[in-house]
Design a protein around this motif. Sequence first.
Motif, short mmCIF file in Angstrom:
data_model
loop_
_atom_site.label_atom_id
_atom_site.label_comp_id
_atom_site.label_asym_id
_atom_site.label_seq_id
_atom_site.Cartn_x
_atom_site.Cartn_y
_atom_site.Cartn_z
N ILE A 21 -30.53 -45.21 -0.90
CA ILE A 21 -30.05 -44.24 0.08
C ILE A 21 -28.71 -43.67 -0.37
CG2 ILE A 21 -29.20 -43.97 2.45
CD1 ILE A 21 -31.36 -46.09 3.25
N ASP A 22 -27.82 -44.52 -0.87
CA ASP A 22 -26.50 -44.09 -1.32
C ASP A 22 -26.62 -42.99 -2.38
OD1 ASP A 22 -23.47 -44.76 -1.35
OD2 ASP A 22 -24.04 -44.85 -3.47
N THR A 23 -27.47 -43.19 -3.35
CA THR A 23 -27.67 -42.20 -4.42
C THR A 23 -28.18 -40.88 -3.84
OG1 THR A 23 -28.11 -43.92 -6.05
CG2 THR A 23 -28.93 -41.71 -6.56
N ARG A 24 -29.17 -40.97 -2.95
CA ARG A 24 -29.75 -39.77 -2.35
C ARG A 24 -28.71 -39.04 -1.50
NH1 ARG A 24 -35.62 -39.98 -2.03
NH2 ARG A 24 -36.40 -41.89 -2.96
N VAL A 25 -27.92 -39.79 -0.73
CA VAL A 25 -26.91 -39.18 0.14
C VAL A 25 -25.83 -38.50 -0.70
CG1 VAL A 25 -24.97 -39.77 1.68
CG2 VAL A 25 -27.29 -40.54 2.22
N ARG A 26 -25.38 -39.15 -1.75
CA ARG A 26 -24.35 -38.54 -2.61
C ARG A 26 -24.86 -37.22 -3.20
NH1 ARG A 26 -19.94 -41.24 -3.95
NH2 ARG A 26 -19.85 -40.44 -6.08
N ASP A 27 -26.10 -37.19 -3.63
CA ASP A 27 -26.69 -35.95 -4.14
C ASP A 27 -26.77 -34.89 -3.04
OD1 ASP A 27 -26.98 -37.12 -6.65
OD2 ASP A 27 -29.14 -37.49 -6.42
N LEU A 28 -27.15 -35.31 -1.83
CA LEU A 28 -27.26 -34.38 -0.71
C LEU A 28 -25.90 -33.79 -0.33
CD1 LEU A 28 -29.15 -33.19 1.51
CD2 LEU A 28 -28.42 -35.12 2.94
N VAL A 29 -24.89 -34.62 -0.25
CA VAL A 29 -23.56 -34.13 0.08
C VAL A 29 -23.07 -33.15 -0.99
CG1 VAL A 29 -21.12 -34.79 0.41
CG2 VAL A 29 -22.94 -36.09 1.55
N ALA A 30 -23.32 -33.46 -2.25
CA ALA A 30 -22.92 -32.55 -3.33
C ALA A 30 -23.65 -31.21 -3.20
CB ALA A 30 -23.22 -33.19 -4.69
N GLU A 31 -24.89 -31.24 -2.74
CA GLU A 31 -25.67 -30.01 -2.55
C GLU A 31 -25.18 -29.21 -1.33
OE1 GLU A 31 -30.06 -28.87 -0.81
OE2 GLU A 31 -29.87 -30.76 -1.93
N LEU A 32 -24.96 -29.89 -0.22
CA LEU A 32 -24.60 -29.21 1.03
C LEU A 32 -23.13 -28.82 1.11
CD1 LEU A 32 -26.66 -31.30 3.62
CD2 LEU A 32 -27.25 -29.08 2.60
N ALA A 33 -22.28 -29.54 0.41
CA ALA A 33 -20.84 -29.25 0.43
C ALA A 33 -20.33 -29.12 -1.00
CB ALA A 33 -20.10 -30.35 1.18
#
Length: 146
Positions: free
Chosen positions: A121-133
């Motif tokens: 989850i941590d890896t996926r969330v970090r990628d998501l935050v980099a994409e959204l922000a």
Amino acid sequence: MTVHVPRVVFACRANGGRSVASRLLTEHYAQGHVIALSAGTEPGDHIHPEVARILEELGLDTSRERPRLLTPEMIAASDLAITQGCGESCPYVPGATYRDWPLDDPRGQDDATVRRIIADIDTRVRDLVAELAPGHPLPPSVVPAT
């Protein structure tokens, strides 16, 4: 000029593990640059203790977390809905953007398994935050390197 802050809702079945970890990690890394919600299609009575324990070890406060029901209104008000094992029971909202994260359910698992799921989850969330922000510097991962 107002700046749009992306809103994401994480949805699982009980809202006691995967979606809670996703929300807390998103809030930690996004630092206000992404709004994160979590909810479940069949919310339980409490956060899974094995998940809360591991999240607390990582420095994430779970004391205010309470499972809540996923509604079509939550999805409609979000830029993105991320499903995590709720399958067909997740409400469908026309025009909403969905992504599915196939994650194992941490409920009732041993600490090593819960840590592995949270690391995923941590890896996926970090990628998501980099994409959204984009442009927001990500703090270091809370998950120890293996």
